[in-house]
Design a protein around this motif. Sequence first.
Motif, PDB file in Angstrom:
ATOM      1  N   THR A 190       0.842  -1.207   0.000  1.00  0.00           N
ATOM      2  CA  THR A 190       0.000   0.000   0.000  1.00  0.00           C
ATOM      3  C   THR A 190       0.874   1.254   0.000  1.00  0.00           C
ATOM      4  OG1 THR A 190      -1.646  -1.279   1.197  1.00  0.00           O
ATOM      5  CG2 THR A 190      -1.978   1.094   1.138  1.00  0.00           C
ATOM      6  N   SER A 213      -8.544  -2.938   6.584  1.00  0.00           N
ATOM      7  CA  SER A 213      -8.922  -4.351   6.450  1.00  0.00           C
ATOM      8  C   SER A 213      -9.492  -4.906   7.760  1.00  0.00           C
ATOM      9  CB  SER A 213      -7.721  -5.196   6.041  1.00  0.00           C
ATOM     10  OG  SER A 213      -7.247  -4.773   4.797  1.00  0.00           O
ATOM     11  N   ARG A 241      -6.249   3.883   6.244  1.00  0.00           N
ATOM     12  CA  ARG A 241      -5.162   2.963   6.571  1.00  0.00           C
ATOM     13  C   ARG A 241      -5.588   2.007   7.686  1.00  0.00           C
ATOM     14  NH1 ARG A 241      -0.300   3.923   4.132  1.00  0.00           N
ATOM     15  NH2 ARG A 241      -0.248   1.654   4.355  1.00  0.00           N
ATOM     16  N   GLY A 242      -5.227   0.778   7.522  1.00  0.00           N
ATOM     17  CA  GLY A 242      -5.624  -0.236   8.507  1.00  0.00           C
ATOM     18  C   GLY A 242      -7.058  -0.722   8.312  1.00  0.00           C
ATOM     19  N   GLU A 284      -4.845  -5.252  -2.404  1.00  0.00           N
ATOM     20  CA  GLU A 284      -5.632  -6.343  -1.815  1.00  0.00           C
ATOM     21  C   GLU A 284      -6.118  -7.314  -2.884  1.00  0.00           C
ATOM     22  OE1 GLU A 284      -5.368  -3.438  -0.359  1.00  0.00           O
ATOM     23  OE2 GLU A 284      -5.194  -3.957   1.765  1.00  0.00           O
TER      24      GLU A 284
HETATM   25  N1  ASP Z   1      -3.467  -2.331   3.037  1.00  0.00           N
HETATM   26  C1  ASP Z   1      -4.129  -1.280   3.785  1.00  0.00           C
HETATM   27  C2  ASP Z   1      -3.110  -0.460   4.553  1.00  0.00           C
HETATM   28  O1  ASP Z   1      -1.920  -0.722   4.470  1.00  0.00           O
HETATM   29  C3  ASP Z   1      -5.212  -1.795   4.674  1.00  0.00           C
HETATM   30  C4  ASP Z   1      -4.757  -2.701   5.795  1.00  0.00           C
HETATM   31  O2  ASP Z   1      -3.645  -3.204   5.796  1.00  0.00           O
HETATM   32  O3  ASP Z   1      -5.562  -2.905   6.724  1.00  0.00           O
HETATM   33  O4  ASP Z   1      -3.470   0.464   5.233  1.00  0.00           O
END
Ligand code: ASP
Length: 408
Positions: free
Chosen positions: A45, A151, A148-149, A72
């Motif tokens: 990402t 998932s 971010r984050g 993803e």
């Molecule tokens: N790939 C995305 C990120 O790096 C979502 C995740 O990892 O949760 O923020």
Amino acid sequence: MIIQKYGGTSVGSPERIKNVVRRVAKYKSLGHQVVVVVSAMSGETNRLIALAKEMQAHPDPRELDMVVSTGEQVTIGLLSMGLMEAGLKAKSYTGAQVRIVTDSAHTKARILSIDEQNIRNDLANDIIVVVAGFQGVDQHGNITTLGRGGSDTTGVAIAAALRADECQIYTDVDGVYTTDPRMVPEARRLKTITFEEMLEMASLGSKVLQLRSVEFAGKYKVKLRVLSSFEEEGEGTLITFEENEKMEQAIISGIAFNRDEAKITVRGVPDRPGIAYQILGPVSEANVDVDMIIQNIGVDGSTDFSFTVHRNEFSKAMDILKNQVQPHVGATNVVGDDKIAKVSVVGVGMRSHVGIASKMFRTLAEEGINIQMISTSEIKISVVIDEKYLELAVRVLHKAFDLDQEPM
Ligand code: ASP
Ligand code: ADP
Ligand code: MG
């Protein structure tokens, strides 16, 4: 029915994806229905965001989502192949294919609904469903991402929509710790943490779970556990809804910190009704979230007004304040500082104990760390300090509140 979410490091190479295959296969062989939600491979990402910034200094949000959502998409395909290779039935879905419908706030969209029918049909046919985390589609068909984050939030939201028995978040640490174990090696894994504490920890910067995933878990009572994807066994950390058993334990459960904020001060604003609205109204209209806010007592009819915003939105907020707000309200000037950090102590035990704030302030004073802003709630105390003292502050507070010791 179990939802398993694997983060970037856990799917960072074909070997690691094969490791995920083994765990999913194990749960499947125990008779569970399994939905797997995956992140992009570690670093991907960031790489995609950097690519976008080479094309446009401030990438167009819709196009940025188009680019970053591809991370993803790679992992769901790879994982499904791995599952097939292991003799299992598997099928991948992007967010849009599931129909995870979000609002249109590109790069920080919120999930509005999830169409669970396809997933249920597949599960009934013994298929392992593999869903791309972090992404959705708005009502106009645009691809969106969840911040971010994000998932984590996909995982919990799917668990909520399907009323799954458990949502397991597999990551590169074996649970939720008293603070980030990468900063404080003495940090301890918590066997349980209350939902309220986890909500505070996440909102105050502990990136082990995205804040919205915890909000979903609370709203829909999802059984949520954080575990290591690198260990076979281990109970991880369970997010509990009961406080009773916790009450006799530690007063402080954890320390969260956040380097992603910046502070803005509007100097010499007239001290009159409506001023907070005149300053923060335009900021919120630009969809910039404001966190801590302080207004001083007025002297000679004028006052200073300070608040914090996300560091990514610092320059946008400064522009609005300098060009719209300052001339409009007649403020003296606007100053910003993006070298700050926020440190917070969190614990439900605070409700029944006094002196936590003074202990926190004394501990920081003894190290000569100046406190720039303070904010409190029933179960947390946050301070803003100079970023260069962040690590020291977290370490001394961790020690002062005996977080390195098992509670009695
Ligand atoms: N790939 C995305 C990120 O790096 C979502 C995740 O990892 O949760 O923020
Ligand atoms: P993933 O890619 O699996 O989603 P993240 O990097 O998003 O993983 O989240 C896991 C990281 O969160 C850990 O490696 C750790 O450095 C960090 N972290 C921050 N605060 C905590 C905490 N209180 N407990 C555990 N991990 C934490
Ligand atoms: Mg994460």
